[in-house]
Design a protein around this motif. Structure first.
Motif, PDB file in Angstrom:
ATOM      1  N   ALA A  19     -19.454  29.283  22.517  1.00 50.24           N
ATOM      2  CA  ALA A  19     -18.028  29.286  22.185  1.00 50.24           C
ATOM      3  C   ALA A  19     -17.387  30.604  22.609  1.00 50.24           C
ATOM      4  CB  ALA A  19     -17.826  29.052  20.691  1.00 50.24           C
ATOM      5  N   LEU A  20     -18.055  31.703  22.362  1.00 53.82           N
ATOM      6  CA  LEU A  20     -17.515  32.999  22.750  1.00 53.82           C
ATOM      7  C   LEU A  20     -17.368  33.094  24.264  1.00 53.82           C
ATOM      8  CD1 LEU A  20     -16.624  35.798  21.754  1.00 53.82           C
ATOM      9  CD2 LEU A  20     -19.011  36.546  21.994  1.00 53.82           C
ATOM     10  N   ALA A  21     -18.357  32.582  24.996  1.00 59.29           N
ATOM     11  CA  ALA A  21     -18.285  32.604  26.460  1.00 59.29           C
ATOM     12  C   ALA A  21     -17.132  31.756  26.966  1.00 59.29           C
ATOM     13  CB  ALA A  21     -19.608  32.125  27.056  1.00 59.29           C
ATOM     14  N   ALA A  22     -16.922  30.574  26.362  1.00 58.84           N
ATOM     15  CA  ALA A  22     -15.827  29.697  26.788  1.00 58.84           C
ATOM     16  C   ALA A  22     -14.478  30.326  26.486  1.00 58.84           C
ATOM     17  CB  ALA A  22     -15.948  28.335  26.089  1.00 58.84           C
ATOM     18  N   ALA A  23     -14.357  30.957  25.327  1.00 68.19           N
ATOM     19  CA  ALA A  23     -13.098  31.615  24.971  1.00 68.19           C
ATOM     20  C   ALA A  23     -12.799  32.750  25.940  1.00 68.19           C
ATOM     21  CB  ALA A  23     -13.169  32.142  23.541  1.00 68.19           C
ATOM     22  N   THR A  24     -13.797  33.573  26.203  1.00 63.64           N
ATOM     23  CA  THR A  24     -13.607  34.728  27.087  1.00 63.64           C
ATOM     24  C   THR A  24     -13.287  34.287  28.506  1.00 63.64           C
ATOM     25  OG1 THR A  24     -15.149  35.991  25.719  1.00 63.64           O
ATOM     26  CG2 THR A  24     -14.667  36.862  27.897  1.00 63.64           C
ATOM     27  N   ALA A  25     -13.920  33.208  28.948  1.00 65.77           N
ATOM     28  CA  ALA A  25     -13.714  32.718  30.315  1.00 65.77           C
ATOM     29  C   ALA A  25     -12.324  32.136  30.520  1.00 65.77           C
ATOM     30  CB  ALA A  25     -14.770  31.673  30.656  1.00 65.77           C
ATOM     31  N   THR A  26     -11.585  31.871  29.439  1.00 67.79           N
ATOM     32  CA  THR A  26     -10.205  31.392  29.579  1.00 67.79           C
ATOM     33  C   THR A  26      -9.344  32.440  30.272  1.00 67.79           C
ATOM     34  OG1 THR A  26     -10.447  30.141  27.524  1.00 67.79           O
ATOM     35  CG2 THR A  26      -8.202  30.504  28.294  1.00 67.79           C
ATOM     36  N   TYR A  27      -9.592  33.706  29.965  1.00 68.82           N
ATOM     37  CA  TYR A  27      -8.846  34.802  30.577  1.00 68.82           C
ATOM     38  C   TYR A  27      -9.449  35.076  31.957  1.00 68.82           C
ATOM     39  CZ  TYR A  27      -6.009  36.265  26.560  1.00 68.82           C
ATOM     40  OH  TYR A  27      -5.078  36.341  25.573  1.00 68.82           O
ATOM     41  N   ARG A  28      -8.574  35.165  32.982  1.00 69.92           N
ATOM     42  CA  ARG A  28      -9.057  35.244  34.349  1.00 69.92           C
ATOM     43  C   ARG A  28      -8.546  36.498  35.064  1.00 69.92           C
ATOM     44  NH1 ARG A  28     -11.078  30.526  36.512  1.00 69.92           N
ATOM     45  NH2 ARG A  28     -11.575  31.950  38.243  1.00 69.92           N
ATOM     46  N   PRO A  29      -9.094  37.661  34.720  1.00 72.68           N
ATOM     47  CA  PRO A  29      -8.706  38.865  35.447  1.00 72.68           C
ATOM     48  C   PRO A  29      -9.122  38.819  36.917  1.00 72.68           C
ATOM     49  CG  PRO A  29     -10.576  39.297  34.004  1.00 72.68           C
ATOM     50  CD  PRO A  29     -10.065  37.933  33.649  1.00 72.68           C
TER      51      PRO A  29
END
Length: 375
Positions: free
Chosen positions: A322-332
């Motif tokens: 879940a943490l990986a999916a949440a973080t991957a939403t942001y696309r720097p």
């Protein structure tokens, strides 16, 4: 590139941080990137999310936790989103009714913790007198930075939504009306709606969001992940246009023009004097802008922090997945590719510090969450 591909319809809510979209259209930044940008004003965040999800819009001014919720497959309409641009920072506030202000007897400009303690004392007294009518606070949506900040701030005063305080959800344009009607005692909302309540004499700005999370982000450019993958070039063009527009909006020489632009009936439909406090005053006190200080860059650490708050209040389990999916939403990475700037690739993840001094390191999100739950 077909005409259909060049045409991007973007939804927005009438808030100051929709400025990058509005400026991109009005000042020609979108046109310079070959984009025919159509903007559609929505009233509620739920409607805006749904219209992106079903394909009415290609892009949207979106609540950051709402985009994350889509990536975590949370209902309704669990569509994966990405966020390649952040829409500025620090332009929200916790505002209370005039009745509540009088009952609290608190000095103006109280520190956040002092204000939270005062609310807790009032909640305790009110519960003793009227056990069936707790204090009622409102945020703009369940998956919003506003709900996260409000709950975090209340918890520092020892108050918890669902037990000590009732939490309601009200669209931003209706928040001042909800205060005036006595439906809510306080709220957390983005500008200009706290200023609208203040100017109307129905609200008192108790704590600026900037004082809880300095330069705290809360909105992003939301794109459906599949649309962005299928239209990579247009996504890059849109990012460039929005970042250029954000830099234009940050220039003090443009403040009056920006306020006049946002004040138009098709956009925020409010007078310039109501808009200026959020552009230049206390509610923008951190010095962060729409792009200044890196405000337009999507920081994965921010997404991870929002995920910890979603876990804290029972929306998700903070699993590594879940943490990986949440973080991957942001696309720097998309942001960097659009601007030709890869200087931060591979650097140590940024940390987050709110008003209580706790440091959130995304590499130990579980430890941070455990400490919050134990406090």
């Amino acid at each position: 590139m077909s005409a259909a591909t060049r045409h991007i319809r973007a939804g927005f809510i009438p808030l100051l941080d929709a400025a990058p979209l509005i400026v991109a259209r009005e000042q020609g930044f979108a046109e310079a990137e070959g984009i025919n940008l159509t903007l559609v004003r929505e009233t509620s965040w739920a409607s805006l999310r749904d219209r992106v999800a079903v394909g009415h819009f290609e892009a949207a001014h979106m609540l950051a936790p709402m985009a994350i919720a889509g990536s975590l497959a949370l209902p309704p309409l669990p569509v994966p989103f990405i966020a390649p641009v952040a829409f500025g920072a620090g332009r929200n506030a916790i505002t209370i009714s005039q009745d509540m202000r009088q009952m609290m007897g608190l000095e103006d400009d109280a520190a956040p913790l002092e204000a939270a303690d005062a609310v807790a004392r009032l909640a305790t007294a009110k519960r003793a007198q009227m056990p069936d009518r707790p204090l009622v606070f409102a945020a703009v949506h369940a998956y919003s930075a506003h709900a996260a900040l409000l709950r975090y701030w209340l918890a520092e005063g020892g108050l918890y939504t669902g037990t000590d305080v009732r939490l309601e959800f009200v669209p931003p344009p209706f928040m001042a009306d909800a205060l005036a009607a006595g439906m809510v005692d306080g709220c957390c909302v983005g500008e200009p709606w706290s200023s609208v309540a203040f100017k109307a004499g129905v609200g008192h700005i108790l704590v600026a969001g900037d004082d809880i999370w300095p330069a705290g982000p809360d909105k992003v450019l939301g794109l459906r992940a599949d649309w962005a993958a299928e239209n990579e070039d247009m996504a890059l063009r849109l990012v460039r246009a929005l970042v250029a527009a954000a830099h234009w909006a940050d220039d003090p020489a443009h403040t009056d023009d920006l306020a006049a632009m946002l004040a138009e009936a098709r956009y925020l439909d409010k007078t310039q004097d109501v808009l200026l406090p959020g552009l230049t005053g206390r509610l923008a006190s951190s010095g962060a802008g729409f792009a200044r200080g890196g405000a337009s860059r999507p920081e994965p650490a921010h997404a991870a922090w929002f995920a910890t708050q979603m876990a804290r209040w029972g929306d998700i389990d903070l699993t590594p997945e879940a943490l990986a999916a949440a973080t991957a939403t942001y696309r720097p990475d998309i942001y960097a590719a659009a601007l030709g700037d890869n200087a931060r690739t591979g650097e140590t993840p940024r940390t987050v510090t709110l008003f209580d001094g706790r440091i959130f390191d995304p590499r130990d999100a579980a430890g941070y969450l455990a400490a919050l739950k134990a406090s």
